[in-house]
Motif scaffolding. Sequence first.
Motif, PDB file in Angstrom:
ATOM      1  N   SER A   2      -4.402   7.087  -9.667  1.00  0.00           N
ATOM      2  CA  SER A   2      -5.238   7.592 -10.761  1.00  0.00           C
ATOM      3  C   SER A   2      -5.542   6.513 -11.788  1.00  0.00           C
ATOM      4  N   SER A   3      -4.564   5.629 -12.016  1.00  0.00           N
ATOM      5  CA  SER A   3      -4.743   4.573 -13.025  1.00  0.00           C
ATOM      6  C   SER A   3      -5.437   3.347 -12.462  1.00  0.00           C
ATOM      7  N   GLY A   4      -5.695   3.358 -11.162  1.00  0.00           N
ATOM      8  CA  GLY A   4      -6.386   2.227 -10.542  1.00  0.00           C
ATOM      9  C   GLY A   4      -5.471   1.084 -10.130  1.00  0.00           C
ATOM     10  N   GLU A   5      -4.160   1.278 -10.278  1.00  0.00           N
ATOM     11  CA  GLU A   5      -3.209   0.225  -9.884  1.00  0.00           C
ATOM     12  C   GLU A   5      -3.041   0.138  -8.373  1.00  0.00           C
ATOM     13  N   LEU A   6      -3.396   1.217  -7.688  1.00  0.00           N
ATOM     14  CA  LEU A   6      -3.165   1.298  -6.246  1.00  0.00           C
ATOM     15  C   LEU A   6      -4.329   2.011  -5.581  1.00  0.00           C
ATOM     16  N   GLU A   7      -4.726   1.519  -4.413  1.00  0.00           N
ATOM     17  CA  GLU A   7      -5.756   2.174  -3.614  1.00  0.00           C
ATOM     18  C   GLU A   7      -5.084   3.025  -2.542  1.00  0.00           C
ATOM     19  N   SER A   8      -5.650   4.186  -2.249  1.00  0.00           N
ATOM     20  CA  SER A   8      -5.043   5.074  -1.252  1.00  0.00           C
ATOM     21  C   SER A   8      -4.912   4.387   0.099  1.00  0.00           C
ATOM     22  N   GLU A   9      -5.841   3.472   0.386  1.00  0.00           N
ATOM     23  CA  GLU A   9      -5.799   2.764   1.667  1.00  0.00           C
ATOM     24  C   GLU A   9      -4.584   1.835   1.768  1.00  0.00           C
ATOM     25  N   ASP A  10      -3.986   1.536   0.617  1.00  0.00           N
ATOM     26  CA  ASP A  10      -2.843   0.618   0.603  1.00  0.00           C
ATOM     27  C   ASP A  10      -1.511   1.317   0.840  1.00  0.00           C
ATOM     28  N   ILE A  11      -1.533   2.630   0.931  1.00  0.00           N
ATOM     29  CA  ILE A  11      -0.272   3.369   1.093  1.00  0.00           C
ATOM     30  C   ILE A  11       0.222   3.253   2.531  1.00  0.00           C
ATOM     31  N   ASN A  12       1.428   2.736   2.688  1.00  0.00           N
ATOM     32  CA  ASN A  12       2.101   2.673   3.979  1.00  0.00           C
ATOM     33  C   ASN A  12       3.594   2.860   3.736  1.00  0.00           C
ATOM     34  N   GLU A  13       4.402   2.678   4.749  1.00  0.00           N
ATOM     35  CA  GLU A  13       5.847   2.895   4.586  1.00  0.00           C
ATOM     36  C   GLU A  13       6.438   1.947   3.550  1.00  0.00           C
ATOM     37  N   ASP A  14       6.003   0.704   3.573  1.00  0.00           N
ATOM     38  CA  ASP A  14       6.536  -0.270   2.606  1.00  0.00           C
ATOM     39  C   ASP A  14       6.159   0.108   1.177  1.00  0.00           C
ATOM     40  N   THR A  15       4.914   0.544   1.011  1.00  0.00           N
ATOM     41  CA  THR A  15       4.464   0.961  -0.317  1.00  0.00           C
ATOM     42  C   THR A  15       5.303   2.132  -0.818  1.00  0.00           C
ATOM     43  N   PHE A  16       5.471   3.125   0.056  1.00  0.00           N
ATOM     44  CA  PHE A  16       6.224   4.316  -0.334  1.00  0.00           C
ATOM     45  C   PHE A  16       7.662   3.955  -0.721  1.00  0.00           C
ATOM     46  N   SER A  17       8.277   3.077   0.055  1.00  0.00           N
ATOM     47  CA  SER A  17       9.661   2.675  -0.211  1.00  0.00           C
ATOM     48  C   SER A  17       9.822   2.057  -1.596  1.00  0.00           C
ATOM     49  N   LYS A  18       8.772   1.390  -2.064  1.00  0.00           N
ATOM     50  CA  LYS A  18       8.845   0.731  -3.366  1.00  0.00           C
ATOM     51  C   LYS A  18       8.873   1.725  -4.528  1.00  0.00           C
ATOM     52  N   TYR A  19       8.528   2.978  -4.252  1.00  0.00           N
ATOM     53  CA  TYR A  19       8.540   3.999  -5.300  1.00  0.00           C
ATOM     54  C   TYR A  19       9.834   4.817  -5.274  1.00  0.00           C
ATOM     55  N   LEU A  20      10.726   4.521  -4.347  1.00  0.00           N
ATOM     56  CA  LEU A  20      12.014   5.198  -4.280  1.00  0.00           C
ATOM     57  C   LEU A  20      13.019   4.486  -5.180  1.00  0.00           C
ATOM     58  N   THR A  21      14.062   5.190  -5.589  1.00  0.00           N
ATOM     59  CA  THR A  21      15.041   4.603  -6.508  1.00  0.00           C
ATOM     60  C   THR A  21      15.837   3.466  -5.875  1.00  0.00           C
ATOM     61  N   THR A  22      15.849   3.416  -4.551  1.00  0.00           N
ATOM     62  CA  THR A  22      16.584   2.357  -3.854  1.00  0.00           C
ATOM     63  C   THR A  22      15.784   1.065  -3.735  1.00  0.00           C
ATOM     64  N   SER A  23      14.551   1.061  -4.233  1.00  0.00           N
ATOM     65  CA  SER A  23      13.706  -0.131  -4.077  1.00  0.00           C
ATOM     66  C   SER A  23      14.314  -1.358  -4.750  1.00  0.00           C
ATOM     67  N   LYS A  24      15.147  -1.135  -5.772  1.00  0.00           N
ATOM     68  CA  LYS A  24      15.765  -2.262  -6.480  1.00  0.00           C
ATOM     69  C   LYS A  24      16.707  -3.066  -5.594  1.00  0.00           C
ATOM     70  N   PHE A  25      17.080  -2.496  -4.449  1.00  0.00           N
ATOM     71  CA  PHE A  25      17.972  -3.208  -3.533  1.00  0.00           C
ATOM     72  C   PHE A  25      17.215  -4.031  -2.495  1.00  0.00           C
ATOM     73  N   ASN A  26      15.901  -4.038  -2.601  1.00  0.00           N
ATOM     74  CA  ASN A  26      15.041  -4.893  -1.776  1.00  0.00           C
ATOM     75  C   ASN A  26      15.347  -4.755  -0.285  1.00  0.00           C
ATOM     76  N   ASP A  27      15.689  -5.841   0.377  1.00  0.00           N
ATOM     77  CA  ASP A  27      15.882  -5.819   1.836  1.00  0.00           C
ATOM     78  C   ASP A  27      17.073  -4.970   2.262  1.00  0.00           C
ATOM     79  N   PHE A  28      17.946  -4.623   1.319  1.00  0.00           N
ATOM     80  CA  PHE A  28      19.151  -3.861   1.655  1.00  0.00           C
ATOM     81  C   PHE A  28      19.045  -2.405   1.201  1.00  0.00           C
ATOM     82  N   ALA A  29      17.838  -1.949   0.938  1.00  0.00           N
ATOM     83  CA  ALA A  29      17.645  -0.592   0.416  1.00  0.00           C
ATOM     84  C   ALA A  29      18.109   0.482   1.403  1.00  0.00           C
TER      85      ALA A  29
END
Length: 246
Positions: free
Chosen positions: A157-184
């Motif tokens: 909605s804010s224009g920071e993200l395009e719907s076409e850019d949504i994939n598993e990696d994108t979704f994972s970045k919005y989870l609380t475990t994203s701060k653990f990066n490769d070990f999430a």
Amino acid sequence: MNKTQIDMNKIPNHVAIIMDGNGRWAKSKFMPRIAGHKQGMENVKNITEIASDLGVKILTLYAFSTENWKRPEKEVKYLMSLPTKFFNEFVPNLIKNNVKVQTIGDIASLPIKTKDAVNQAIEDTKECDGMVLNFALNYGSRSEIVKATKGIVQSISSGELESEDINEDTFSKYLTTSKFNDFADPDLLIRTSGEKRLSNFMLWQVAYSEFLFFDKMWPDVTKDDFKDMIITYQNRHRRFGGLNNK
């Protein structure tokens, strides 16, 4: 590899544990349920120490779920008091062993004293760069996924993200475990007490985790048991959906 010895080169990066059986442990000894929770929290110290010694990078412990509020008020009140007692006693040892405290879940909704104790432990251990001791507190995976979805909608909605850019990696970045990066995502998920269900725990993150259901109640799990579970994990062949026969 010797199948009865730990291979220090194949330690799982992220181990997650559903610490189940505290109440039943107490009942089996004709003690109140809160006595089981107290002993269970004491055992967190033992398993934290052995996990850190072995080189686990993240140890996630399911300490309190969003569904646990349904338990009797006295039990919930006691559970909310445990973090204060635990961190007061154990933070010096965590610092000594270079262990950093982190959390996932809705910490803001916890009672003030509980929230303050948790935040203080995070602050006190922020300079540690060894193992992360990650508590899932007031955590529910479905709630986490819904919140992540709302975050993605807001970003679109804010224009920071395009719907076409949504994939598993994108979704994972919005989870609380994203701060653990490769070990999430946990390499190994353990549930004690013999129950065989996830109970709304890290549903997205455990898609390719190895599951290990252990019959002992959580307060009875020893450091040697944990070592045996690591050996069991190391003797499995993780293919992640492929057919790699190495």
